[in-house]
Structure formats: structure tokens, C-alpha cells
Design a protein around this motif. Structure first.
Motif, PDB file in Angstrom:
ATOM      1  N   THR A   1       1.157  -0.951   0.072  1.00 33.48           N
ATOM      2  CA  THR A   1       0.172   0.357   0.678  1.00 33.48           C
ATOM      3  C   THR A   1       0.975   1.192   0.174  1.00 33.48           C
ATOM      4  O   THR A   1       2.087   1.605   0.731  1.00 33.48           O
ATOM      5  N   GLY A   2      -0.198   2.592  -0.900  1.00 33.24           N
ATOM      6  CA  GLY A   2       1.529   3.508  -1.260  1.00 33.24           C
ATOM      7  C   GLY A   2       2.928   3.374  -1.449  1.00 33.24           C
ATOM      8  O   GLY A   2       3.788   3.754  -1.491  1.00 33.24           O
ATOM      9  N   LEU A   3       3.377   2.423  -2.239  1.00 33.62           N
ATOM     10  CA  LEU A   3       4.486   2.037  -2.174  1.00 33.62           C
ATOM     11  C   LEU A   3       5.364   1.484  -3.897  1.00 33.62           C
ATOM     12  O   LEU A   3       5.453   0.354  -3.394  1.00 33.62           O
ATOM     13  N   GLY A   4       4.090   2.191  -4.741  1.00 29.54           N
ATOM     14  CA  GLY A   4       3.907   1.625  -5.456  1.00 29.54           C
ATOM     15  C   GLY A   4       5.427   2.044  -6.912  1.00 29.54           C
ATOM     16  O   GLY A   4       5.852   1.759  -7.773  1.00 29.54           O
TER      17      GLY A   4
ATOM     18  N   GLU B   1      -3.437   8.459   5.934  1.00 26.87           N
ATOM     19  CA  GLU B   1      -2.396   9.069   6.847  1.00 26.87           C
ATOM     20  C   GLU B   1      -1.803   7.525   6.770  1.00 26.87           C
ATOM     21  O   GLU B   1      -0.040   7.936   6.381  1.00 26.87           O
ATOM     22  N   VAL B   2      -1.951   6.596   6.003  1.00 25.60           N
ATOM     23  CA  VAL B   2      -1.436   5.246   5.993  1.00 25.60           C
ATOM     24  C   VAL B   2      -0.215   5.263   4.553  1.00 25.60           C
ATOM     25  O   VAL B   2       0.657   5.779   4.323  1.00 25.60           O
ATOM     26  N   GLN B   3      -1.287   5.776   3.626  1.00 24.69           N
ATOM     27  CA  GLN B   3      -0.571   5.695   2.188  1.00 24.69           C
ATOM     28  C   GLN B   3       0.397   7.044   2.524  1.00 24.69           C
ATOM     29  O   GLN B   3       1.536   7.152   1.619  1.00 24.69           O
ATOM     30  N   LEU B   4      -0.306   8.272   2.494  1.00 29.60           N
ATOM     31  CA  LEU B   4       0.952   9.464   3.404  1.00 29.60           C
ATOM     32  C   LEU B   4       2.660   9.220   3.489  1.00 29.60           C
ATOM     33  O   LEU B   4       3.625   9.097   3.076  1.00 29.60           O
ATOM     34  N   ALA B   5       1.982   8.574   4.958  1.00 31.58           N
ATOM     35  CA  ALA B   5       3.532   8.134   5.554  1.00 31.58           C
ATOM     36  C   ALA B   5       4.098   7.053   4.778  1.00 31.58           C
ATOM     37  O   ALA B   5       5.591   7.351   4.450  1.00 31.58           O
ATOM     38  N   ALA B   6       3.673   6.270   3.919  1.00 31.22           N
ATOM     39  CA  ALA B   6       4.178   5.251   3.467  1.00 31.22           C
ATOM     40  C   ALA B   6       4.821   5.639   2.678  1.00 31.22           C
ATOM     41  O   ALA B   6       6.117   5.300   1.913  1.00 31.22           O
ATOM     42  N   ALA B   7       4.805   6.686   1.876  1.00 34.59           N
ATOM     43  CA  ALA B   7       5.358   7.741   0.606  1.00 34.59           C
ATOM     44  C   ALA B   7       6.329   8.789   0.738  1.00 34.59           C
ATOM     45  O   ALA B   7       7.336   8.548   0.224  1.00 34.59           O
ATOM     46  N   LYS B   8       6.565   8.866   2.561  1.00 33.98           N
ATOM     47  CA  LYS B   8       7.544   9.796   2.467  1.00 33.98           C
ATOM     48  C   LYS B   8       8.603   8.793   2.999  1.00 33.98           C
ATOM     49  O   LYS B   8       9.730   9.805   2.844  1.00 33.98           O
ATOM     50  N   SER B   9       8.204   7.708   3.886  1.00 27.87           N
ATOM     51  CA  SER B   9       9.204   6.641   3.602  1.00 27.87           C
ATOM     52  C   SER B   9       9.920   5.130   2.815  1.00 27.87           C
ATOM     53  O   SER B   9      10.720   5.545   2.658  1.00 27.87           O
TER      54      SER B   9
ATOM     55  N   ALA C   1       2.528  -1.616   4.621  1.00 26.61           N
ATOM     56  CA  ALA C   1       2.678  -0.638   6.048  1.00 26.61           C
ATOM     57  C   ALA C   1       1.970  -1.166   6.625  1.00 26.61           C
ATOM     58  O   ALA C   1       1.255  -2.051   6.802  1.00 26.61           O
ATOM     59  N   ALA C   2       2.476  -0.605   8.014  1.00 28.26           N
ATOM     60  CA  ALA C   2       1.887  -1.505   9.349  1.00 28.26           C
ATOM     61  C   ALA C   2       2.329  -0.329  10.373  1.00 28.26           C
ATOM     62  O   ALA C   2       2.800   0.233  10.724  1.00 28.26           O
ATOM     63  N   GLY C   3       1.699  -1.163  11.791  1.00 24.75           N
ATOM     64  CA  GLY C   3       0.435  -0.555  12.756  1.00 24.75           C
ATOM     65  C   GLY C   3       2.017  -0.586  13.237  1.00 24.75           C
ATOM     66  O   GLY C   3       1.917  -1.349  13.803  1.00 24.75           O
ATOM     67  N   GLY C   4       3.172   0.137  13.878  1.00 23.81           N
ATOM     68  CA  GLY C   4       3.665   0.041  15.086  1.00 23.81           C
ATOM     69  C   GLY C   4       3.164  -0.291  16.456  1.00 23.81           C
ATOM     70  O   GLY C   4       2.798   0.412  16.863  1.00 23.81           O
TER      71      GLY C   4
END
Ligand code: HPA
Length: 271
Positions: free
Chosen positions: A28-31, A248-256, A111-114
Motif C-alpha cells: 500500500t502506497g509503495l508503488g 494517513e497510512v498511504q501518506l506516511a508510506a510514501a514519505k519513507s 505498511a504496518a502499525g507499530g
């Protein structure tokens, strides 16, 4: 099922000229990693016989075949989640097709919840083990001995050498906040309640997500070596649980993502 796997594998093989042993599954968000691939061929899932079509936002659903950092790879942009309503055979079908094509190494992202209190949003967690809390095991039912053993060993689900290489790469490239930990796989689609995050942490989990575990089970069944990274996109830490949304998950994933991409790019060169 064997026939369906063969049909899909043949279809793909006929359309690609490079031989590759590395498969990549993008979460997710990591394409964006796909953009780094010097593409030889893109095949939409919809064109491949017997292939399911992915539905979730943030996935475009195609195979990308080409070179990543000069190394031939086959990447899945868009994966199949159990929460979408697919059964486990469908969720993991593409992994079986990859194996049939000749893929020996499977690299996955999610993407995962810590839940580990030392974690921060945006950090990368190299998965060193998992806890399977999906309601169904993808290997349930008749075993096809051609694909793998009835009772597969899972003592090293995530290849120790690949993990070592990834840490080395992170160090060499000064990538901050790379840790390792245990991924808890759940069916979703709900994010966790505070009590669930606490429970998953107490049973040994460091991060929780809705993918990866079924694919790794099927890959290990077939003898493929697996490597997976979670991007921690939100926190389920005791007394600190905040609201979380898919956006939010997509956004945070894209940042990292660039850091994760760098690890994947260097890792394929060392395989
Ligand atoms: N829980 C489950 N799946 C997830 C999460 C989470 O907190 N974040 C991203 N995927």
C-alpha cells in the motif's frame, strides 16, 4: 489449480525475454519503486489468464518486468488482500505463478502499525518473523506435492542472509531508523482497537498489518527465500493510540518509500 498456475505462467513467460529469479510485491502506497525499474514489459493483471484483479485504492494492478539497478526483476504492483473478499488461494495465486516462472527470491513491502514503543512513524522494520492471525492458512486443503510439502518448515520464514544484507545496506547508506521485528498478520479491514494493539504486542508482535503473511507462507512452501520490510505508518502503542486512516497510512508510506526503495535496489544487486 495446477493448470491455472501453468496457464498464467506460460502467458507471462511468452511475453518476456529476460530470465529473472527475483520477484517483488509492492504494498500500500509503495508503488513508486516500480518507477525505478527499467521496464521491458508491463502486463495488466486483467490480461493474464486466471489472475484476479486488485480493487483497493493505491494499487494499480499490473506486473512489471524489467531491470532494477541493472538486475532483472518481476514486480507486482498491487497485491490481493484477504479483506477484499478473496479466498486464500486467490490471495496467494500470483506467488505460485511467480514460482512457476522461476522466481527464487521474493521481496515484499507493506505498511504496518507499530506496537513496539521504540518505533516512530516512518521508520522501516525489517521483518524477522511473523505471527499468523489470519483466520485461514493458504495451505489448508489438499496439498499439491508438486508445489511443496504437506507440513512446511517455518523456522526461518524470512531469510537470515537477506536480512543481514539489508542491514548492511542501511548502514552503508546512512539510512536512519531501520529496525527489525515481528509482524503480526491480521485479516483487517478494521485497524486495531487499543486493546488489540496491546494484545498483539504482548504476544510478541512489533508491528501489525493486513498482508504479507499468506504470501510468505506460500512462498516458503515452494522453497522461495523471502525478505520483507514494513514501513511503520501509524502507532498502536499503549496509551498512545491515535486515530488512523487509509489516507494517513498511504501518506506516511510514501514519505519513507525512497529509503525502502534504496534498500531494495541495493539488495537485488547483492542477491
Ligand atoms: N493495523 C493494521 N494494518 C495496518 C496498520 C495498522 O495499524 N497500519 C497500516 N496497515
Amino acid at each position: 489449480m495446477l493448470k491455472k498456475i501453468e496457464e498464467a505462467a506460460e502467458f507471462i513467460k511468452q511475453r518476456i525475454s529476460v530470465k529473472t529469479v527475483i520477484g517483488i510485491v509492492l504494498g500500500t502506497g509503495l508503488g513508486n519503486l516500480a518507477k525505478e525499474i527499467d521496464t521491458e514489459k508491463e502486463i495488466p493483471y486483467a490480461e493474464i489468464p486466471n489472475f484476479p484483479v486488485s480493487t483497493v485504492e493505491g494499487h494499480s494492478g499490473k506486473l512489471i518486468i524489467g531491470r532494477l539497478n541493472g538486475v532483472p526483476v518481476l514486480a507486482m504492483q498491487g497485491r490481493f488482500h484477504y479483506y477484499e473478499g478473496y479466498d486464500m488461494k486467490t490471495v496467494t495465486f500470483a506467488v505460485r505463478v511467480m514460482h512457476k516462472i522461476g522466481i527464487e527470491y521474493l521481496l515484499l513491502s507493506n505498511a504496518a502499525g507499530g506496537m513496539n514503543p521504540a518505533f516512530h512513524i516512518g521508520e522501516l522494520m525489517i521483518i524477522n518473523d511473523h505471527i499468523n492471525l489470519f483466520p485461514e492458512n493458504p495451505l489448508r486443503g489438499k496439498n499439491f506435492d508438486e508445489l511443496g510439502p504437506r507440513f512446511p518448515d517455518m523456522s526461518e520464514a524470512y531469510d537470515v542472509n537477506l536480512r543481514k544484507l539489508a542491514f548492511q545496506i542501511a548502514k552503508e547508506n546512512n539510512i536512519p531508523n531501520v529496525s527489525e521485528g515481528i509482524y503480526v498478520g491480521t485479516q483487517g479491514p478494521t485497524f486495531e482497537t487499543p486493546a488489540e494493539y496491546r494484545f498483539f504486542h504482548r504476544i510478541g508482535g512489533d508491528a501489525v498489518g493486513m498482508s504479507t503473511v499468506p504470501e510468505v507462507i506460500v512462498a516458503r512452501h515452494a522453497g522461495m527465500k523471502c525478505f520483507a520490510i514494513s514501513i511503520i505508518t501509524d502507532l498502536g502503542i499503549e496509551n498512545k493510540v491515535e486515530k488512523v486512516s487509509h489516507e494517513e497510512v498511504q501518506l506516511a508510506a510514501a514519505k519513507s518509500e525512497p529509503m525502502m526503495t534504496l534498500i531494495f535496489k541495493e539488495l537485488v544487486k547483492k542477491i
